[in-house]
Enzyme design. Structure first.
Site, PDB file in Angstrom:
ATOM      1  N   LYS A 295      -7.471  -4.167  -5.230  1.00  0.00           N
ATOM      2  CA  LYS A 295      -6.013  -4.418  -4.983  1.00  0.00           C
ATOM      3  C   LYS A 295      -5.679  -5.860  -5.024  1.00  0.00           C
ATOM      4  O   LYS A 295      -4.657  -5.954  -5.732  1.00  0.00           O
ATOM      5  CB  LYS A 295      -5.622  -3.919  -3.401  1.00  0.00           C
ATOM      6  CG  LYS A 295      -5.830  -2.375  -3.360  1.00  0.00           C
ATOM      7  CD  LYS A 295      -5.150  -2.158  -1.849  1.00  0.00           C
ATOM      8  CE  LYS A 295      -5.170  -0.772  -1.613  1.00  0.00           C
ATOM      9  NZ  LYS A 295      -4.374  -0.327  -0.401  1.00  0.00           N
TER      10      LYS A 295
ATOM     11  N   ASN B 137      -8.778  -1.514   3.707  1.00  0.00           N
ATOM     12  CA  ASN B 137      -8.661  -1.943   2.130  1.00  0.00           C
ATOM     13  C   ASN B 137      -7.502  -2.848   1.860  1.00  0.00           C
ATOM     14  O   ASN B 137      -7.434  -3.334   0.610  1.00  0.00           O
ATOM     15  CB  ASN B 137      -9.109  -0.661   1.318  1.00  0.00           C
ATOM     16  CG  ASN B 137      -7.837   0.398   1.411  1.00  0.00           C
ATOM     17  OD1 ASN B 137      -7.041   0.452   2.338  1.00  0.00           O
ATOM     18  ND2 ASN B 137      -7.476   1.079   0.147  1.00  0.00           N
TER      19      ASN B 137
ATOM     20  N   ARG C  86     -15.098  11.684   0.092  1.00  0.00           N
ATOM     21  CA  ARG C  86     -14.123  12.641   0.315  1.00  0.00           C
ATOM     22  C   ARG C  86     -13.592  13.369  -0.736  1.00  0.00           C
ATOM     23  O   ARG C  86     -13.328  14.645  -0.615  1.00  0.00           O
ATOM     24  CB  ARG C  86     -13.008  11.702   0.852  1.00  0.00           C
ATOM     25  CG  ARG C  86     -13.105  11.077   2.297  1.00  0.00           C
ATOM     26  CD  ARG C  86     -11.848  10.435   2.618  1.00  0.00           C
ATOM     27  NE  ARG C  86     -11.889   8.874   2.081  1.00  0.00           N
ATOM     28  CZ  ARG C  86     -10.768   8.074   2.040  1.00  0.00           C
ATOM     29  NH1 ARG C  86      -9.765   8.513   2.222  1.00  0.00           N
ATOM     30  NH2 ARG C  86     -11.154   6.702   1.454  1.00  0.00           N
TER      31      ARG C  86
ATOM     32  N   ASP D 297      -0.418   5.103   0.749  1.00  0.00           N
ATOM     33  CA  ASP D 297      -0.539   5.940   2.056  1.00  0.00           C
ATOM     34  C   ASP D 297      -0.472   5.470   3.313  1.00  0.00           C
ATOM     35  O   ASP D 297      -1.238   4.385   3.627  1.00  0.00           O
ATOM     36  CB  ASP D 297      -2.135   6.788   1.862  1.00  0.00           C
ATOM     37  CG  ASP D 297      -2.197   7.506   0.633  1.00  0.00           C
ATOM     38  OD1 ASP D 297      -1.060   8.050   0.000  1.00  0.00           O
ATOM     39  OD2 ASP D 297      -3.252   7.970   0.339  1.00  0.00           O
TER      40      ASP D 297
ATOM     41  N   SER E 243      -2.448   0.864  -4.701  1.00  0.00           N
ATOM     42  CA  SER E 243      -3.032   2.024  -3.839  1.00  0.00           C
ATOM     43  C   SER E 243      -4.306   2.285  -4.170  1.00  0.00           C
ATOM     44  O   SER E 243      -4.980   2.375  -5.285  1.00  0.00           O
ATOM     45  CB  SER E 243      -2.213   3.387  -3.902  1.00  0.00           C
ATOM     46  OG  SER E 243      -2.677   4.505  -3.224  1.00  0.00           O
ATOM     47  N   GLY E 244      -5.109   2.809  -3.215  1.00  0.00           N
ATOM     48  CA  GLY E 244      -6.458   3.379  -3.460  1.00  0.00           C
ATOM     49  C   GLY E 244      -6.232   4.771  -3.550  1.00  0.00           C
ATOM     50  O   GLY E 244      -7.451   5.776  -3.811  1.00  0.00           O
TER      51      GLY E 244
ATOM     52  N   GLU F 288      -1.378  10.412   4.352  1.00  0.00           N
ATOM     53  CA  GLU F 288      -2.468  10.130   3.676  1.00  0.00           C
ATOM     54  C   GLU F 288      -2.533  11.303   2.870  1.00  0.00           C
ATOM     55  O   GLU F 288      -2.961  12.517   2.930  1.00  0.00           O
ATOM     56  CB  GLU F 288      -3.709   9.948   4.586  1.00  0.00           C
ATOM     57  CG  GLU F 288      -3.777   8.994   5.243  1.00  0.00           C
ATOM     58  CD  GLU F 288      -4.003   7.522   4.542  1.00  0.00           C
ATOM     59  OE1 GLU F 288      -4.663   7.689   3.508  1.00  0.00           O
ATOM     60  OE2 GLU F 288      -3.743   6.571   5.081  1.00  0.00           O
TER      61      GLU F 288
ATOM     62  N   ASP G 176      -1.837  -0.999   5.823  1.00  0.00           N
ATOM     63  CA  ASP G 176      -2.282  -0.383   7.198  1.00  0.00           C
ATOM     64  C   ASP G 176      -3.944  -0.278   7.535  1.00  0.00           C
ATOM     65  O   ASP G 176      -4.297  -0.265   8.576  1.00  0.00           O
ATOM     66  CB  ASP G 176      -1.527   0.857   7.377  1.00  0.00           C
ATOM     67  CG  ASP G 176      -2.270   1.888   6.665  1.00  0.00           C
ATOM     68  OD1 ASP G 176      -2.643   2.770   7.263  1.00  0.00           O
ATOM     69  OD2 ASP G 176      -2.113   1.773   5.358  1.00  0.00           O
TER      70      ASP G 176
ATOM     71  N   ASP H 298       0.899  -1.209  -0.072  1.00  0.00           N
ATOM     72  CA  ASP H 298      -0.034   0.014  -0.124  1.00  0.00           C
ATOM     73  C   ASP H 298       0.932   1.339  -0.046  1.00  0.00           C
ATOM     74  O   ASP H 298       2.088   1.215   0.311  1.00  0.00           O
ATOM     75  CB  ASP H 298      -0.904  -0.127   1.168  1.00  0.00           C
ATOM     76  CG  ASP H 298      -1.824   1.329   1.533  1.00  0.00           C
ATOM     77  OD1 ASP H 298      -2.505   1.666   0.429  1.00  0.00           O
ATOM     78  OD2 ASP H 298      -1.645   1.689   2.589  1.00  0.00           O
TER      79      ASP H 298
END
Length: 286
Positions: free
Chosen positions: A218, A244, A125, A81, A169-170, A88, A241, A79
């Protein structure tokens, strides 16, 4: 099978490991980044008598196969962030324009797993950022992209071992592509932040307009890459972390919940609360 005990803490805190070793009546060579490996330990006795003290001293405790080597693995996926990077990215951009509290509140609930639909959370967001000047992205990249401790050593070791590195990554391609180039990742998968006429539109999609990359996205990407290159999932190392990241942590042969939310830790083989990213290397007997 007898297991070795690997104890780790933050870089530069060798004195803490020395103090702990003395308290349990053991000796061991402290190695980079800041770890020690002990063989022949009684696991039941250690867990009963010393686990809580280790935690109080900010020492991670890992029981590992004494024969496990980095070369047992053929693929690494992480991941971005709050795992590879120390921030983030969306929260940081929002803070630049006075929307930090609104966005970070949703981020925290999502990473804790209290908001379970990642795509809906990300959409909400990003929508808060509609109309913001796209220069916030340039500002983030220029001044705020910084990896977590141990990143460079980890990357160097993986490259030396010839292990492909995936950045999964998201977050957004405008950031992940920069991180890919700076640190030499093999491939990257992430979402697309829509920008028109120099402004954020408040919309986000997956790559090329596909569905947003969430936890299932992912592991689907990582699995597809592994299949294409003849790699079994038990030869995969993953780090993450947030909630997701759980699917790819559960699927991998070796997984690290890195400074993760409490709900995430049980889904990984190991949890690092204090060790740097390069602490992964201490798990291997090499």
């Amino acid at each position: 099978m007898k297991q070795d005990l690997v104890l780790q803490t933050k870089i530069g805190r060798e004195y803490v490991l020395e103090k702990f070793l003395k308290s349990i009546g053991k000796k061991g060579k402290i190695k980079e980044p800041c770890s020690v490996r002990l063989s022949g330990m009684n696991r039941e006795e250690f867990e009963k008598l010393w686990r809580e003290k280790a935690q109080a001293l900010q020492i991670d405790v890992c029981w590992v196969d004494p024969h496990m080597k980095l070369t047992d693995f053929r693929l690494f996926a992480t991941d971005m962030d709050s795992t590879f990077l120390n921030l983030e990215t969306l929260d940081e951009m929002a803070a630049f324009v006075g929307k930090g509290d609104e966005v970070s509140r949703i981020t925290e609930l999502t990473m804790q797993g209290k908001i379970r639909n990642y795509a809906e959370s990300l959409t909400a967001r990003v929508k808060l950022m509609a109309g913001v000047d796209a220069s916030v992205v340039d500002r983030l990249i220029k001044f705020h992209i910084k990896p977590n401790p141990g990143a460079e050593s980890l990357v160097s070791a993986l490259k030396k071992a010839g292990i492909p590195m995936l950045l999964v990554s998201g977050g957004f391609s405008c950031v992940t592509n920069v991180v890919k180039e700076r640190y030499g990742f093999t491939h990257v998968i992430s979402n697309e932040l829509e920008i028109k006429d120099g402004k954020l539109t408040g919309r986000v999609t997956g790559p090329f307009g596909t569905p947003i990359i969430d936890g299932r996205g992912k592991i689907s990407y990582v699995s597809a890459y592994a299949l294409q290159h003849g790699i079994e999932l038990n030869e995969l190392i993953t780090m993450g972390d947030g909630s997701n990241d759980i699917p790819m942590l559960e699927a991998a042969g070796l997984s690290i919940a890195w400074h993760a939310k409490p709900a995430v830790r049980p889904h990984a083989k190991y949890a690092f609360d204090f060790a740097p990213l390069s602490g992964l290397l201490a798990l291997f007997n090499q």
